[in-house]
Motif scaffolding. Structure first.
Motif, PDB file in Angstrom:
ATOM      1  N   LEU A 236       1.213  -1.242   0.069  1.00 34.71           N
ATOM      2  CA  LEU A 236      -0.009   0.114  -0.357  1.00 34.71           C
ATOM      3  C   LEU A 236       0.957   1.170  -0.476  1.00 34.71           C
ATOM      4  N   GLN A 237       2.071   1.624   1.262  1.00 35.44           N
ATOM      5  CA  GLN A 237       2.860   2.634   0.525  1.00 35.44           C
ATOM      6  C   GLN A 237       3.795   2.371  -0.379  1.00 35.44           C
ATOM      7  N   PHE A 238       4.411   1.368  -1.484  1.00 31.64           N
ATOM      8  CA  PHE A 238       4.950   1.397  -2.540  1.00 31.64           C
ATOM      9  C   PHE A 238       3.883   2.442  -3.222  1.00 31.64           C
ATOM     10  N   ALA A 239       2.623   1.421  -3.479  1.00 31.52           N
ATOM     11  CA  ALA A 239       1.829   2.329  -4.282  1.00 31.52           C
ATOM     12  C   ALA A 239       1.231   3.798  -4.402  1.00 31.52           C
ATOM     13  N   ALA A 240       1.206   4.834  -2.580  1.00 29.39           N
ATOM     14  CA  ALA A 240       1.053   5.915  -2.676  1.00 29.39           C
ATOM     15  C   ALA A 240       2.112   6.705  -2.441  1.00 29.39           C
ATOM     16  N   ARG A 241       2.973   6.743  -2.949  1.00 28.40           N
ATOM     17  CA  ARG A 241       4.459   7.053  -3.258  1.00 28.40           C
ATOM     18  C   ARG A 241       4.653   7.712  -4.561  1.00 28.40           C
ATOM     19  N   ARG A 242       3.164   6.710  -5.143  1.00 32.35           N
ATOM     20  CA  ARG A 242       3.036   6.492  -7.218  1.00 32.35           C
ATOM     21  C   ARG A 242       2.525   7.262  -7.320  1.00 32.35           C
ATOM     22  N   LEU A 243       1.503   8.077  -6.803  1.00 27.85           N
ATOM     23  CA  LEU A 243       0.352   8.431  -7.221  1.00 27.85           C
ATOM     24  C   LEU A 243       0.162   9.746  -7.999  1.00 27.85           C
ATOM     25  N   ALA A 244       1.093  10.349  -8.267  1.00 30.89           N
ATOM     26  CA  ALA A 244       1.345  11.713  -8.794  1.00 30.89           C
ATOM     27  C   ALA A 244       0.588  11.943  -9.961  1.00 30.89           C
ATOM     28  N   GLY A 245       0.393  10.704 -10.802  1.00 32.52           N
ATOM     29  CA  GLY A 245       0.008  10.855 -12.736  1.00 32.52           C
ATOM     30  C   GLY A 245      -1.146  10.612 -12.485  1.00 32.52           C
ATOM     31  N   ILE A 246      -1.959   9.978 -11.467  1.00 32.28           N
ATOM     32  CA  ILE A 246      -3.808   9.143 -11.867  1.00 32.28           C
ATOM     33  C   ILE A 246      -3.936   9.696 -11.095  1.00 32.28           C
ATOM     34  N   SER A 247      -5.794   9.595 -11.045  1.00 29.80           N
ATOM     35  CA  SER A 247      -7.328  10.255 -10.146  1.00 29.80           C
ATOM     36  C   SER A 247      -6.890  10.092  -9.281  1.00 29.80           C
ATOM     37  N   VAL A 248      -6.089   8.962  -7.826  1.00 32.04           N
ATOM     38  CA  VAL A 248      -6.506   8.618  -6.852  1.00 32.04           C
ATOM     39  C   VAL A 248      -6.232   9.009  -5.800  1.00 32.04           C
ATOM     40  N   ALA A 249      -6.948   9.917  -4.824  1.00 35.51           N
ATOM     41  CA  ALA A 249      -7.235   9.973  -3.530  1.00 35.51           C
ATOM     42  C   ALA A 249      -7.051   8.758  -2.969  1.00 35.51           C
ATOM     43  N   LEU A 250      -5.658   9.161  -1.205  1.00 35.65           N
ATOM     44  CA  LEU A 250      -5.657   7.897  -1.223  1.00 35.65           C
ATOM     45  C   LEU A 250      -5.393   8.631   0.336  1.00 35.65           C
ATOM     46  N   LEU A 251      -6.351   7.933   1.265  1.00 38.23           N
ATOM     47  CA  LEU A 251      -6.500   8.781   3.180  1.00 38.23           C
ATOM     48  C   LEU A 251      -6.235   7.228   3.621  1.00 38.23           C
ATOM     49  N   LEU A 252      -4.992   7.472   4.634  1.00 36.93           N
ATOM     50  CA  LEU A 252      -5.210   6.366   5.306  1.00 36.93           C
ATOM     51  C   LEU A 252      -5.772   6.698   7.074  1.00 36.93           C
ATOM     52  N   ALA A 253      -6.228   6.190   7.322  1.00 39.47           N
ATOM     53  CA  ALA A 253      -5.667   6.645   9.026  1.00 39.47           C
ATOM     54  C   ALA A 253      -5.615   5.650   9.759  1.00 39.47           C
ATOM     55  N   ALA A 254      -4.822   5.751  10.940  1.00 39.18           N
ATOM     56  CA  ALA A 254      -3.921   5.001  11.668  1.00 39.18           C
ATOM     57  C   ALA A 254      -3.928   5.877  12.582  1.00 39.18           C
ATOM     58  N   ARG A 255      -3.874   4.903  14.348  1.00 38.52           N
ATOM     59  CA  ARG A 255      -3.670   5.354  15.476  1.00 38.52           C
ATOM     60  C   ARG A 255      -2.254   6.112  15.768  1.00 38.52           C
ATOM     61  N   ASP A 256      -0.993   5.789  15.014  1.00 36.43           N
ATOM     62  CA  ASP A 256       0.592   5.930  15.130  1.00 36.43           C
ATOM     63  C   ASP A 256       0.589   6.872  12.879  1.00 36.43           C
ATOM     64  N   PRO A 257       2.163   7.376  13.014  1.00 37.17           N
ATOM     65  CA  PRO A 257       2.643   7.477  11.846  1.00 37.17           C
ATOM     66  C   PRO A 257       2.831   6.465  11.135  1.00 37.17           C
ATOM     67  N   LEU A 258       2.416   5.856   9.516  1.00 37.98           N
ATOM     68  CA  LEU A 258       3.405   5.005   8.862  1.00 37.98           C
ATOM     69  C   LEU A 258       4.635   4.981   9.090  1.00 37.98           C
ATOM     70  N   GLN A 259       5.733   3.764   9.527  1.00 40.34           N
ATOM     71  CA  GLN A 259       7.088   3.730   9.095  1.00 40.34           C
ATOM     72  C   GLN A 259       7.363   2.615   7.475  1.00 40.34           C
ATOM     73  N   PRO A 260       7.878   2.862   7.688  1.00 44.24           N
ATOM     74  CA  PRO A 260       9.248   3.519   7.612  1.00 44.24           C
ATOM     75  C   PRO A 260       9.640   4.609   6.797  1.00 44.24           C
ATOM     76  N   TYR A 261       8.061   4.849   5.629  1.00 47.21           N
ATOM     77  CA  TYR A 261       8.272   5.801   4.682  1.00 47.21           C
ATOM     78  C   TYR A 261       7.737   6.888   4.817  1.00 47.21           C
ATOM     79  N   ASP A 262       7.923   8.282   4.627  1.00 50.48           N
ATOM     80  CA  ASP A 262       7.713   9.333   4.929  1.00 50.48           C
ATOM     81  C   ASP A 262       6.123   9.955   4.324  1.00 50.48           C
ATOM     82  N   LEU A 263       5.221   9.543   4.546  1.00 53.61           N
ATOM     83  CA  LEU A 263       3.747   9.599   3.362  1.00 53.61           C
ATOM     84  C   LEU A 263       3.654  11.121   4.415  1.00 53.61           C
ATOM     85  N   ALA A 264       3.147  11.967   3.409  1.00 57.65           N
ATOM     86  CA  ALA A 264       2.004  13.038   3.896  1.00 57.65           C
ATOM     87  C   ALA A 264       1.126  12.660   5.562  1.00 57.65           C
ATOM     88  N   THR A 265       1.306  13.719   6.430  1.00 63.78           N
ATOM     89  CA  THR A 265       1.150  12.505   7.687  1.00 63.78           C
ATOM     90  C   THR A 265      -0.198  13.608   8.043  1.00 63.78           C
TER      91      THR A 265
END
Length: 745
Positions: free
Chosen positions: A127-156
């Protein structure tokens, strides 16, 4: 409606907007249990649909966390062909990214995933692999978690606690019928956590829950499911902290010995982020953790914790723990609790402790006395239903004369029957400034001591004093708060009076008073209806309203103006005589000014002298002064003193506009326009004010019925005014009247 989440919603809107325009992205929403992650996702889904986006919504499940790719199978089978894992996360991630692009080719896609912390590790990687490569497609990925996801630095985006104001708004929106002071207590205890706020509100209405707030068993289970594995001794210490509340570390350490634990056992909980150990005590980091522990612990463990604390505290501080661990009547503990209640500064705690004292008292007489004292405290707190229940239990015990007297006083307070107090006395004496000072002190005292059952009456006195002083905005604020507390406490009489005040303030601004305010039995409501009609120039209806029910003593100036305008001066002579006597007795310039204005309205020969004197006396009350100035301006206009009339009327118009008194401002503006076009014929001075109003309407083509409706008089009275005006002006028809005004002769 989401309260206090404006920045977060702006971020969500930005993500959805970019995805809709072909530039996808990801946003991770984090925050503690109950902070509103799922609610934010609900709102995001609704907003995405409004944009025409396709919405894919799913949530992870904790029990599947150990199954590789279980999350992929759960998240995407409904909308997408399930990607088959082949050679690891890279292949699966590329396949998922491609499928997301295909799905969004014809319609932008919003993927919302809740509880991401429970995803199995391979799914999280994909999921995080795909999340970092959405810039060219019309997809909004909104993830909800108790703590920030590791190890990738996604917009939080981390959801913080709600403010006190937003918590109060959320609580009010949920419709919980709780006293105002209980709502404030819940708002404080919830620490801005929406779930805690809702849970506490659902249980706080029960009479037994007067000393602590609790949660449902289901919510308690949710909270405890988030805890890591802990040693048994640590769990024991956590329960002891929950039972002990604000107990100091030394007290907790001493009590722990009796339970086979030690204060050092809290280290595991501190390392897990469950508690903060401070010099003043141990604090739970989540507002629901302590109540959840109390809700699920076996009763034997809770009783043991109470006994351990009672054994190490001095008798007065340990009395409540002794009571909580008691399983039958204990007269010694009951006596101690009564003494403790007398020394407590907070009335809510005192009432609850007295109730506990009564529960442990075996003898009917003392039990009745303690129940009646608890009922009195509950009445002062505004807990009407609970107070009645306690009073009924005391009455059933055949109390002695002293207790019966106290119960009678409780019943009088609950029935909202109050003798005239100092604030009411000052208002009756016309000393509004002194009444405001005393009422404001009473309001502060009630708030500081927590006696919210006394607030409605105190706020009512404050609101009425402000109203008479012309401070309308402050009066409205006090009346609204007082009404809220009166409704909470079942104080119907006070609520009716406060509704009447609010209706009066609405009437000043030109809004018709609601029927319930007029019919509530308060003289203020009847006054408000009369003032509403008077402001719009309907003198007859104003007179009818004021005389149609109880006449407020301070409404006489409005009665006089309505009677004079309707040509029914005789209707106000009796009330005016009493008002003038009262005004003279007050020695207050404001009351003297109102009396002078009344006399000017009935004595046309001295009006030009009396009205300026009245306005000078009313300088401290802008609203009443402006009304007096406007009457003087009308008089000057009819006397053809155009320059003076315009200056006077402009002054009144400015004050009315500033105060938001719309009908009076419009009336002043109409008089200003009339002053600019007043016919020069001196015959106009012969018309009374009401005759001139009728003539002007008739001259512009209005029929008798229409004039009657606008001025609040009967068509027959309109005809009488026209008959007299025709004679004074020397005209014989409406056509002549129109020509007379058009010519300006």
């Amino acid at each position: 409606m989401l309260h206090g989440r404006t920045p977060e919603l702006l971020a969500v809107d930005g993500l959805l907007a970019e995805a809709s325009s072909g530039s996808g992205g990801v946003l991770v929403v984090t925050g503690e249990l109950g902070i509103g992650r799922s609610t934010l996702l609900d709102e995001a889904a609704a907003r995405a649909r409004k944009r025409g986006m396709r919405v894919l919504r799913a949530g992870a499940v904790a029990r599947e966390r150990g199954l590789p790719y279980a999350g992929v199978l759960r998240l995407f089978p409904a909308a997408l062909e399930t990607p088959r894992p082949r050679t690891g996360e890279l292949t699966t991630g590329l396949r998922l990214l491609a499928m997301l692009g295909e799905a969004a080719a014809d319609q932008p896609l919003a993927c919302l995933v809740d509880d991401v912390q429970w995803l199995d590790e391979p799914t999280a990687e994909v999921l995080q692999f795909a999340a970092r490569r959405l810039a060219g497609i019309s997809v909004a990925l909104l993830l909800a978690a108790r703590d920030p996801l590791q190890p990738y630095d996604l917009a939080t985006l981390r959801l913080g606690p709600l403010s006190q104001e937003d918590s109060a708004a959320l609580l009010a929106e949920r419709g919980h019928d709780l006293p105002a002071h209980t709502r404030r207590r819940i708002t404080e205890a919830s620490a801005g956590n929406p779930l805690a706020l809702t849970e506490f509100a659902q249980t706080a209405g029960r009479p037994a829950q007067t000393l602590s707030l609790t949660v449902s068993h289901a919510t308690a289970a949710r909270v405890l499911a988030t805890l890591p594995p802990l040693p048994a001794a640590t769990t024991t210490m956590l329960l002891l902290c929950a039972v002990g509340g604000t107990a100091e570390p030394g007290t907790l350490a001493a009590a722990a010995l009796a339970l086979g634990a030690g204060f050092s056992d809290l280290c595991h909980a501190e390392m897990a982020g469950l508690v903060r150990i401070e010099s003043s005590g141990v604090r739970f980091t989540h507002p629901l953790l302590g109540p959840a522990l109390l809700r699920t612990a076996p009763i034997t463990d809770r009783l043991a914790a109470h006994r351990a604390l009672a054994a190490v505290l001095d008798p007065s501080r340990g009395a409540l723990h002794r009571a909580a661990s008691a399983t039958g009547r204990e007269p010694g503990t009951a006596d101690l609790l009564e003494r403790v209640a007398a020394a407590l500064p907070g009335p809510a705690q005192a009432a609850a402790v007295l109730q506990e004292s009564a529960r442990l008292t075996p003898v009917p007489g003392p039990r009745a006395r303690r129940l009646s004292a608890a009922a009195s405290g509950a009445a002062d707190l505004g807990l009407a239903a609970h107070a009645r229940n306690l009073a009924a239990r005391a009455t059933a015990l055949a109390p002695d004369a002293g207790v019966r007297l106290e119960l009678a006083r409780v019943e009088a307070r609950l029935a909202d029957r109050h003798p005239t107090g100092p604030v009411e006395g000052l208002l009756l004496a016309g000393d509004d400034r002194a009444a405001l000072t005393l009422a404001s002190a009473r309001v502060r005292q009630a708030r500081d001591t927590g006696l919210f059952g006394l607030l409605p009456r105190a706020l009512g006195g404050q609101a009425e004093a402000l109203l008479h002083l012309g401070e309308h905005d402050a009066a409205r604020e006090a009346a609204r708060e007082g009404l809220e507390h009166a409704l909470d406490g079942g104080q119907d009489r006070t609520a009716g009076r406060l509704r009447g005040m609010l209706a009066w303030l609405d009437a000043v601004s030109g809004t018709e008073p609601p029927r319930d305010a007029v019919e509530a039995g308060s003289s203020f409501g009847r006054w408000a209806l009369g003032l509403f009609h008077l402001g719009w120039g309907r003198n007859g209806l104003a007179l009818e309203a004021l005389l149609g029910g109880p006449l407020h003593p301070r409404s006489v100036p409005d009665l006089v103006e309505a009677a004079a305008g309707a040509g029914e001066a005789a209707a106000c002579l009796g009330p005016l005589a009493r008002f003038e006597e009262w005004a003279a007795g007050t020695g207050r310039p404001e009351q003297a000014g109102l009396a002078l204005r009344c006399r000017a309205l009935l004595d046309g020969s001295s009006a030009e002298r009396l009205l300026p004197a009245a306005a000078a006396l009313l300088r401290a009350v802008p609203y009443e002064q402006a009304r007096t100035v406007m009457l003087h301006g009308e008089l000057l206009r009819r006397a053809r003193q155009r320059g003076s009339a315009k200056r006077t009327l402009e002054s009144a118009h400015t004050i009315f506009t500033r105060l938001g008194a719309r009908p009076w401002a419009e009336r002043a503006l109409a008089e200003l326009r009339a002053a600019a076009s007043t016919p020069g014929n001196a015959l106009c001075r012969r018309l009374t004010a009401q005759e001139e109003r009728v003539v002007r309407l008739a001259a512009t083509g209005h029929g008798n019925k229409e004039i009657a409706g606008r001025l609040g008089i009967s068509p027959r009275t309109v005809g009488n005014h026209l008959y007299k005006a025709f004679s004074k002006l020397g005209v014989s028809s409406r056509g002549d009247l129109a020509a007379f005004y058009e010519a300006g002769v």
